[in-house]
Design an enzyme around this catalytic site. Sequence first.
Site, PDB file in Angstrom:
ATOM      1  N   ASP A  43       7.635  -4.088   9.266  1.00  0.00           N
ATOM      2  CA  ASP A  43       7.893  -3.024  10.073  1.00  0.00           C
ATOM      3  C   ASP A  43       6.257  -2.578  10.175  1.00  0.00           C
ATOM      4  O   ASP A  43       6.060  -1.620  10.970  1.00  0.00           O
ATOM      5  CB  ASP A  43       8.548  -1.872   9.618  1.00  0.00           C
ATOM      6  CG  ASP A  43       8.304  -1.430   8.152  1.00  0.00           C
ATOM      7  OD1 ASP A  43       7.055  -1.683   7.680  1.00  0.00           O
ATOM      8  OD2 ASP A  43       9.002  -0.728   7.363  1.00  0.00           O
TER       9      ASP A  43
ATOM     10  N   ARG B 288     -11.278 -13.987   3.605  1.00  0.00           N
ATOM     11  CA  ARG B 288     -10.581 -14.601   2.458  1.00  0.00           C
ATOM     12  C   ARG B 288     -10.554 -15.989   2.314  1.00  0.00           C
ATOM     13  O   ARG B 288     -11.009 -16.584   3.679  1.00  0.00           O
ATOM     14  CB  ARG B 288      -9.223 -14.062   2.568  1.00  0.00           C
ATOM     15  CG  ARG B 288      -9.171 -12.607   2.954  1.00  0.00           C
ATOM     16  CD  ARG B 288      -7.640 -12.311   3.668  1.00  0.00           C
ATOM     17  NE  ARG B 288      -7.442 -10.985   4.083  1.00  0.00           N
ATOM     18  CZ  ARG B 288      -7.037  -9.997   3.522  1.00  0.00           C
ATOM     19  NH1 ARG B 288      -6.248 -10.357   2.261  1.00  0.00           N
ATOM     20  NH2 ARG B 288      -6.700  -8.598   3.970  1.00  0.00           N
TER      21      ARG B 288
ATOM     22  N   ARG C 232      -9.402   1.975   3.775  1.00  0.00           N
ATOM     23  CA  ARG C 232     -10.108   1.136   2.847  1.00  0.00           C
ATOM     24  C   ARG C 232     -11.290   0.716   3.174  1.00  0.00           C
ATOM     25  O   ARG C 232     -11.606   0.322   4.437  1.00  0.00           O
ATOM     26  CB  ARG C 232      -9.167  -0.259   2.516  1.00  0.00           C
ATOM     27  CG  ARG C 232      -9.604  -1.356   1.470  1.00  0.00           C
ATOM     28  CD  ARG C 232      -8.655  -2.240   0.819  1.00  0.00           C
ATOM     29  NE  ARG C 232      -8.136  -3.058   1.997  1.00  0.00           N
ATOM     30  CZ  ARG C 232      -7.152  -4.017   1.758  1.00  0.00           C
ATOM     31  NH1 ARG C 232      -6.437  -3.984   0.892  1.00  0.00           N
ATOM     32  NH2 ARG C 232      -7.003  -4.827   2.770  1.00  0.00           N
TER      33      ARG C 232
ATOM     34  N   ASP D 269      -4.691 -16.006   0.182  1.00  0.00           N
ATOM     35  CA  ASP D 269      -4.922 -14.929   1.381  1.00  0.00           C
ATOM     36  C   ASP D 269      -5.496 -13.660   0.763  1.00  0.00           C
ATOM     37  O   ASP D 269      -5.848 -12.519   1.408  1.00  0.00           O
ATOM     38  CB  ASP D 269      -3.965 -14.649   2.226  1.00  0.00           C
ATOM     39  CG  ASP D 269      -2.674 -14.278   1.775  1.00  0.00           C
ATOM     40  OD1 ASP D 269      -1.950 -15.333   0.833  1.00  0.00           O
ATOM     41  OD2 ASP D 269      -2.147 -13.299   1.688  1.00  0.00           O
TER      42      ASP D 269
ATOM     43  N   LYS E 244      -4.602   0.368   6.430  1.00  0.00           N
ATOM     44  CA  LYS E 244      -3.345  -0.525   5.929  1.00  0.00           C
ATOM     45  C   LYS E 244      -2.182   0.446   6.008  1.00  0.00           C
ATOM     46  O   LYS E 244      -2.203   1.745   5.730  1.00  0.00           O
ATOM     47  CB  LYS E 244      -3.742  -0.798   4.313  1.00  0.00           C
ATOM     48  CG  LYS E 244      -2.778  -1.760   3.883  1.00  0.00           C
ATOM     49  CD  LYS E 244      -3.116  -2.060   2.469  1.00  0.00           C
ATOM     50  CE  LYS E 244      -2.136  -3.038   1.497  1.00  0.00           C
ATOM     51  NZ  LYS E 244      -2.741  -3.364   0.199  1.00  0.00           N
TER      52      LYS E 244
ATOM     53  N   ARG F 299      -0.001  -5.661   8.987  1.00  0.00           N
ATOM     54  CA  ARG F 299       0.085  -3.782   8.894  1.00  0.00           C
ATOM     55  C   ARG F 299      -1.142  -3.243   8.896  1.00  0.00           C
ATOM     56  O   ARG F 299      -1.144  -2.357   8.104  1.00  0.00           O
ATOM     57  CB  ARG F 299       1.174  -3.599   7.826  1.00  0.00           C
ATOM     58  CG  ARG F 299       0.863  -3.991   6.662  1.00  0.00           C
ATOM     59  CD  ARG F 299       1.732  -3.190   5.589  1.00  0.00           C
ATOM     60  NE  ARG F 299       1.266  -3.787   4.141  1.00  0.00           N
ATOM     61  CZ  ARG F 299       1.948  -2.954   2.935  1.00  0.00           C
ATOM     62  NH1 ARG F 299       2.480  -2.109   3.025  1.00  0.00           N
ATOM     63  NH2 ARG F 299       1.416  -3.362   1.768  1.00  0.00           N
TER      64      ARG F 299
ATOM     65  N   ASP G 190      -6.157  -6.034  -2.614  1.00  0.00           N
ATOM     66  CA  ASP G 190      -4.723  -6.229  -2.315  1.00  0.00           C
ATOM     67  C   ASP G 190      -3.970  -5.816  -3.691  1.00  0.00           C
ATOM     68  O   ASP G 190      -3.571  -6.585  -4.405  1.00  0.00           O
ATOM     69  CB  ASP G 190      -4.176  -7.432  -1.588  1.00  0.00           C
ATOM     70  CG  ASP G 190      -4.395  -7.182  -0.031  1.00  0.00           C
ATOM     71  OD1 ASP G 190      -4.556  -6.141   0.483  1.00  0.00           O
ATOM     72  OD2 ASP G 190      -4.310  -8.423   0.478  1.00  0.00           O
TER      73      ASP G 190
END
Length: 465
Positions: free
Chosen positions: A114, A172, A165, A236, A102, A82, A246
Site C-alpha cells: 500500500d 545499495r 530520513r 537491497d 519513507k 513506499r 532500513d
Amino acid sequence: MNIRLSSDFADAVPEMAVSWEATPVPEPELLALNEPLAEELGLDPAWLRADGLPFLVSGRGVAQAYAGHQFGGYSPRLGDGRALLLGELTDTDGRLRDLHLKGSGRTPFARGGDGLAAVGPMLREYVVSEAMHALGVPTTRALAVVSTGHAVQREEPLAGAVLARVAASHLRVGSFQYARNTGDLDLLRRLADHAIARHHPGSTYLEFFSHVVAAQASLVARWMLVGFIHGVMNTDNMTISGETIDYGPCAFMEAYDPTTKYSSIDHQGRYAYGNQPIIAEWNLARLAEALLPLFADDQDEAVSLALAALRTFDAQFEEAWIAGLRAKLGVSGDVLPLLKDLLALMHENHVDFTSFFHLLGKAARGDAEPARSLFLDLAAIDAWLARWRELGPDGEAMDRVNPVYVPRNHLVEEALAAGADGDMGPFDRLLKAVTSPFGERPGLEYFAAPAPQDFSATYRTYCGT
C-alpha cells in the site's frame, strides 16, 4: 525558508529514477523532530515545526530502482515501493546528503503493497538509528516522524506516519545488481562513476569495490560490538556508503548467544547475530559479480581481481572485531584466548551482553560483584576475572566504549505502543537515554535494566510492511 535540493542521482542514472509525487497529507502532525540533525543540514527547526511541516511529508521526488537477494532468493526488480528520494542537499560541513521520505505512498515499485507506513515502525527507525549514531555506528539518520492521519491496514488498522530520513546516499548493492541485470554496460558504468564521485573520489572501479568491502567489514564489527542484529540483511539493505539502513525487524541482543534472532520472517536464522559477518561477505560477492565488467575486459582476470579484494573481508572484520573487544575489556596485547573463554562463559550462563561489559568497568575499579553476580558458575567467572586483572584493565577507557543504555527491546516496544496511542512521553524518555549511552545517570536505572525473562523468551520483531 528557501531549500535547494539537487538531483544528482536522477541526473546520473535517469533509467533508475522514476519521478513521482508523495501522497498528500492534509493535516500532518509532528511526532518527533531531530533538531541537531536539522541544524547540521542548515534547516531551521522552528520553521520545520511550523510552516515547514509539509516539506517533511510531501513533494515530488524519485523512486529509486534496485534489485536484491532477499533471504538468498534473487528479485530483479524491487525499488522504492513506499519511499521517495526528494533530492540531495549540502549540509553545513559541505557534505552531500540524501533527503528521503519513507511511507509516502505507493510508487510503481510497490507491487502488492500500500506504500504506507505505521507510526510504530517509523518511531522504531527513529530511536534505533539515533541510538546507533550515538554509539558511533555509521547509520542513516531520522530527521522527523510525522503522523499523517491516515489509517494503515495491517493485521488491524494502525495510525499512519512518514519518516524523513537522511543518508550519505541510498545506493545499495541491489542498485548495482539492477544495473547489471539490464545488460546495459553504460548504465552500470555511470552508476559506478556516480557512486565513486559521491563516496570515494578518484578511485578506480576495483578500488571502489575494495572501499565498500572495508566499510562493511568495519560496520558489521561495530554492530556486533554493541549487540545489534539487523534482522534483514538482504542485498537491497546493504549500502555502498557503509551506513546501516532500513531498521525493520532489528533488535539488540540480550543474553549473549550467537544464534540469537528476533525477526518473525527469518525462519532459518539466516540473519542471526553470529551469521552477520558471513552474510555481509556473501552480499559483497554479489556486488563483485555485478561490477565484474568494470574490473577487466577479460572475464577470468576480472574474477581473479574481485576475489582478491573480497578475500580481504575476513581479515578486516576480524581485526575490527578483536580491536573492539579489546577496547571493551580495557586491555591490550593478545587477548584472543581470554575473549574466547569469556564469550563461551557468557553463552553458557545466559549473561546479558550490554550489562556485563558495562559492569565489567566497575570490576576494573575494584568492584567485581555486580559483574560476577550475572553468572551462575561463580568459580569459572572468578578464574576468568583473575586472568583479566593481570592485564591491568583501564576502567575509564572501558566506560567510553561500553554503553549503559541501548534501545532494549522491551523499552522500544513500550515506547512504540504509547506513541501509536498518542503518548510520546515514553518515546521521548527512551530517546533521551539512548542518545547519551555512555556513563550512568541518576534516575535512568529503568533504561539500563535487562528485559524480564518471559519477554525475551517470546519476543519477535516485524518488518512493518
